[in-house]
Design a protein around this motif. Sequence first.
Motif, PDB file in Angstrom:
ATOM      1  N   GLN A  58      -8.344   2.350  -9.027  1.00 19.08           N
ATOM      2  CA  GLN A  58      -7.838   2.681  -7.692  1.00 19.08           C
ATOM      3  C   GLN A  58      -8.538   1.858  -6.606  1.00 19.08           C
ATOM      4  O   GLN A  58      -9.114   2.403  -5.656  1.00 19.08           O
ATOM      5  CB  GLN A  58      -7.979   4.182  -7.437  1.00 19.08           C
ATOM      6  CG  GLN A  58      -7.249   5.049  -8.457  1.00 19.08           C
ATOM      7  CD  GLN A  58      -7.620   6.507  -8.376  1.00 19.08           C
ATOM      8  OE1 GLN A  58      -8.117   6.985  -7.358  1.00 19.08           O
ATOM      9  NE2 GLN A  58      -7.387   7.244  -9.457  1.00 19.08           N
TER      10      GLN A  58
ATOM     11  N   SER B  94      -3.874  -1.755  -5.334  1.00 17.64           N
ATOM     12  CA  SER B  94      -3.100  -2.806  -4.673  1.00 17.64           C
ATOM     13  C   SER B  94      -3.515  -4.150  -5.257  1.00 17.64           C
ATOM     14  O   SER B  94      -4.710  -4.398  -5.450  1.00 17.64           O
ATOM     15  CB  SER B  94      -3.343  -2.811  -3.157  1.00 17.64           C
ATOM     16  OG  SER B  94      -3.109  -1.528  -2.599  1.00 17.64           O
TER      17      SER B  94
ATOM     18  N   VAL C 141       0.836  -1.201   0.000  1.00 18.54           N
ATOM     19  CA  VAL C 141       0.000   0.000   0.000  1.00 18.54           C
ATOM     20  C   VAL C 141       0.874   1.256   0.000  1.00 18.54           C
ATOM     21  O   VAL C 141       0.608   2.228  -0.724  1.00 18.54           O
ATOM     22  CB  VAL C 141      -0.955  -0.010   1.221  1.00 18.54           C
ATOM     23  CG1 VAL C 141      -1.700   1.315   1.335  1.00 18.54           C
ATOM     24  CG2 VAL C 141      -1.958  -1.158   1.095  1.00 18.54           C
TER      25      VAL C 141
ATOM     26  N   ALA D 238      -6.548   0.324   1.848  1.00 24.64           N
ATOM     27  CA  ALA D 238      -6.402   0.523   0.406  1.00 24.64           C
ATOM     28  C   ALA D 238      -7.734   0.875  -0.240  1.00 24.64           C
ATOM     29  O   ALA D 238      -7.795   1.660  -1.195  1.00 24.64           O
ATOM     30  CB  ALA D 238      -5.830  -0.741  -0.241  1.00 24.64           C
TER      31      ALA D 238
ATOM     32  N   SER E 228       2.514   1.708  -3.473  1.00 25.40           N
ATOM     33  CA  SER E 228       1.539   2.158  -4.458  1.00 25.40           C
ATOM     34  C   SER E 228       1.189   3.624  -4.239  1.00 25.40           C
ATOM     35  O   SER E 228       1.080   4.407  -5.197  1.00 25.40           O
ATOM     36  CB  SER E 228       0.277   1.298  -4.393  1.00 25.40           C
ATOM     37  OG  SER E 228      -0.664   1.714  -5.350  1.00 25.40           O
ATOM     38  N   PHE E 229       1.013   4.016  -2.986  1.00 31.78           N
ATOM     39  CA  PHE E 229       0.759   5.427  -2.674  1.00 31.78           C
ATOM     40  C   PHE E 229       1.889   6.302  -3.227  1.00 31.78           C
ATOM     41  O   PHE E 229       1.664   7.414  -3.714  1.00 31.78           O
ATOM     42  CB  PHE E 229       0.641   5.611  -1.156  1.00 31.78           C
ATOM     43  CG  PHE E 229       0.656   7.042  -0.707  1.00 31.78           C
ATOM     44  CD1 PHE E 229      -0.454   7.848  -0.863  1.00 31.78           C
ATOM     45  CD2 PHE E 229       1.803   7.589  -0.131  1.00 31.78           C
ATOM     46  CE1 PHE E 229      -0.429   9.174  -0.459  1.00 31.78           C
ATOM     47  CE2 PHE E 229       1.834   8.911   0.283  1.00 31.78           C
ATOM     48  CZ  PHE E 229       0.713   9.709   0.115  1.00 31.78           C
TER      49      PHE E 229
ATOM     50  N   ILE F 136      -6.252   3.304  -2.991  1.00 28.89           N
ATOM     51  CA  ILE F 136      -4.875   3.065  -3.412  1.00 28.89           C
ATOM     52  C   ILE F 136      -4.810   1.739  -4.164  1.00 28.89           C
ATOM     53  O   ILE F 136      -5.165   0.690  -3.613  1.00 28.89           O
ATOM     54  CB  ILE F 136      -3.928   3.029  -2.196  1.00 28.89           C
ATOM     55  CG1 ILE F 136      -3.945   4.390  -1.487  1.00 28.89           C
ATOM     56  CG2 ILE F 136      -2.506   2.667  -2.613  1.00 28.89           C
ATOM     57  CD1 ILE F 136      -3.133   4.426  -0.211  1.00 28.89           C
TER      58      ILE F 136
ATOM     59  N   MET G 174      -5.381  10.893  -9.283  1.00 28.92           N
ATOM     60  CA  MET G 174      -4.456  10.493  -8.223  1.00 28.92           C
ATOM     61  C   MET G 174      -3.044  10.919  -8.578  1.00 28.92           C
ATOM     62  O   MET G 174      -2.546  10.606  -9.666  1.00 28.92           O
ATOM     63  CB  MET G 174      -4.502   8.977  -8.009  1.00 28.92           C
ATOM     64  CG  MET G 174      -3.643   8.498  -6.857  1.00 28.92           C
ATOM     65  SD  MET G 174      -3.803   6.716  -6.590  1.00 28.92           S
ATOM     66  CE  MET G 174      -2.809   6.503  -5.115  1.00 28.92           C
TER      67      MET G 174
END
Length: 578
Positions: A358, A296, A261, A289, A264-265, A294, A411
């Motif tokens: 997302q 994942s 997580v 997530a 990925s962020f 986010i 994002m």
Amino acid sequence: MSEDVTFSIVGSGGDGAVVAGDLAAMACAAVGLHVIKTEAYGPQIRGGESSSTVRISSTPIAAQGEAIDALVVFRFGDFARFRSEMTLSDRCIVLHEPDDAPPPELAAFRCVPVPFAQLTKDAGAPGAKNIVGLGLLAAMFGLPLDSIRTAVRKRFRKRDAAIIDANLRALDTGVQAGLACSGGVSSSQRFDALTPAAPRLLMSGNEATAFAALHAGCSFFAGYPITPSTEILQLLAEWLPKIGGTCLQTEDELAAIGAVVGASFAGSKAMTATSGPGLSLMSEMLGLASIAEIPSVVVNVQRGGPSTGIPTKSEQSDLFHAVHGGHGDMPRVVLAPCDVEDAFHTTADAFNIAEEFQVPVIVLSDQLIAQRRETIDAASLIHPVVPRRVVLDPDDSYRRYAMTDDGVSPMTAPGIAGGMYQTNGLEHDEEGRPSSMFVTHERMNAKRHRKLAAIAEKYPLFRRYGVADPELGILCWGSSAGPVIEAVEQLNAREARVAAFVPRILAPLPIDALEKFIFSCNRILIVELSFEEQFHRYLRSLVDLPPLMTRVLARSGGKPLSAAEVIAAAAILEEVTA
């Protein structure tokens, strides 16, 4: 005429039963034959019983062999641990050590004593009884000897030349012994008259998953070793650094999903792989997530459960956990591959969906797909890739969680000018600021769940097999698809009207296509490896199933499903509803 044979090799850890199966599979794939090789072993870390089963065919196959045509047993004590999982054909030949008497239950089969230990000693290759056994099988069924020799050289290429020569002598010794055992083998089980075709790629489901991740642009993997998913970690640990990526072996599964997580962020495509117990530990972080939106990807290679269960055997009993596990209203996507080739495409789809919408995406593989080796067409390993999200020149009006028709908001990654935002596990407004207001929570829940409708419309992933106007419709998922496909083919060859519907996306289900299929059938058979009938119960919660015309074939995992079981269940359903 189609040539088709299935054989098994059973022994203790160190006997090389799995290595012999690998060599046979490699050799036959190299000359264009179709192969599915499975293996089984006990739950201990080292030693114990192990077996390898290889099905070889001149025509495409979708499942492991229905019944074993030849069985090499180095010790009947080990065979006893697998007996309930193995079906021997009426013509099965059992090859065993002379001083190890077959149990009474094998009295009906042709049991041939073979002095494996003495033959390896005579060949000057102590410890190579698995290669002797492979030579026996090669002679009996006309397997490609030159290709097997090449496979032996390749397997032991890092060893001394003397070891390679010793194994080749053991192979030739086995071939000579096998010529005396070949009586009773039918022409439909021999391959020596076939013309070699173009080589086929031999790959396991875990290998396909790992390479799909690389293909999809994964640059970060975090994981903790757990059977039967560990090979994904091992492969990505080797390959990710070569392309500038990172592979992190964490102290446990909680740390693994937390790292995914976080990565990925920060802007990386990220993935972890685990099995049922590990997925349980990841539930809370998957909720993060989901609410923080986010991307994942979590690959869950199912095994027998609950708890530690049966770590080395396959089951389809993590479905409820995958589609419902976690607290709160937590949108997520669940995908399931049907075979080794599909493991590649499903994993690539998982990255695409996660990146585009997302959301956390769970891929439900299982041991039977992940650890079996199967021939596939290398040219089929092509899949479109959604690029990593990029936001260019955001201005002061940037809102990370802005309301949109499909629920997907822009994002950014840390460090992009004008793209800063606040995020955590709390409910929040469009700018990411924590809020406990009902109206905000309601709007954000609706926003996050709108993604599922958009995903269902863009990714209605399923496969359909059989006739266009079925009398009987079969619903299944995951590794159950292989035996179901072969059952459909056999039933339709008997002039039955049968079709199968196999969803590759389980959440959100492709409802429209599924209902259309169900309504086109007079009878429905649901097939799964779950004692609780999780797939059946899940379907009932979302679609209308005709109760009087529906039958469920559901049992525990630990033994692969067979086409014969599916055909028998179809016959019972026909009798009950006639």
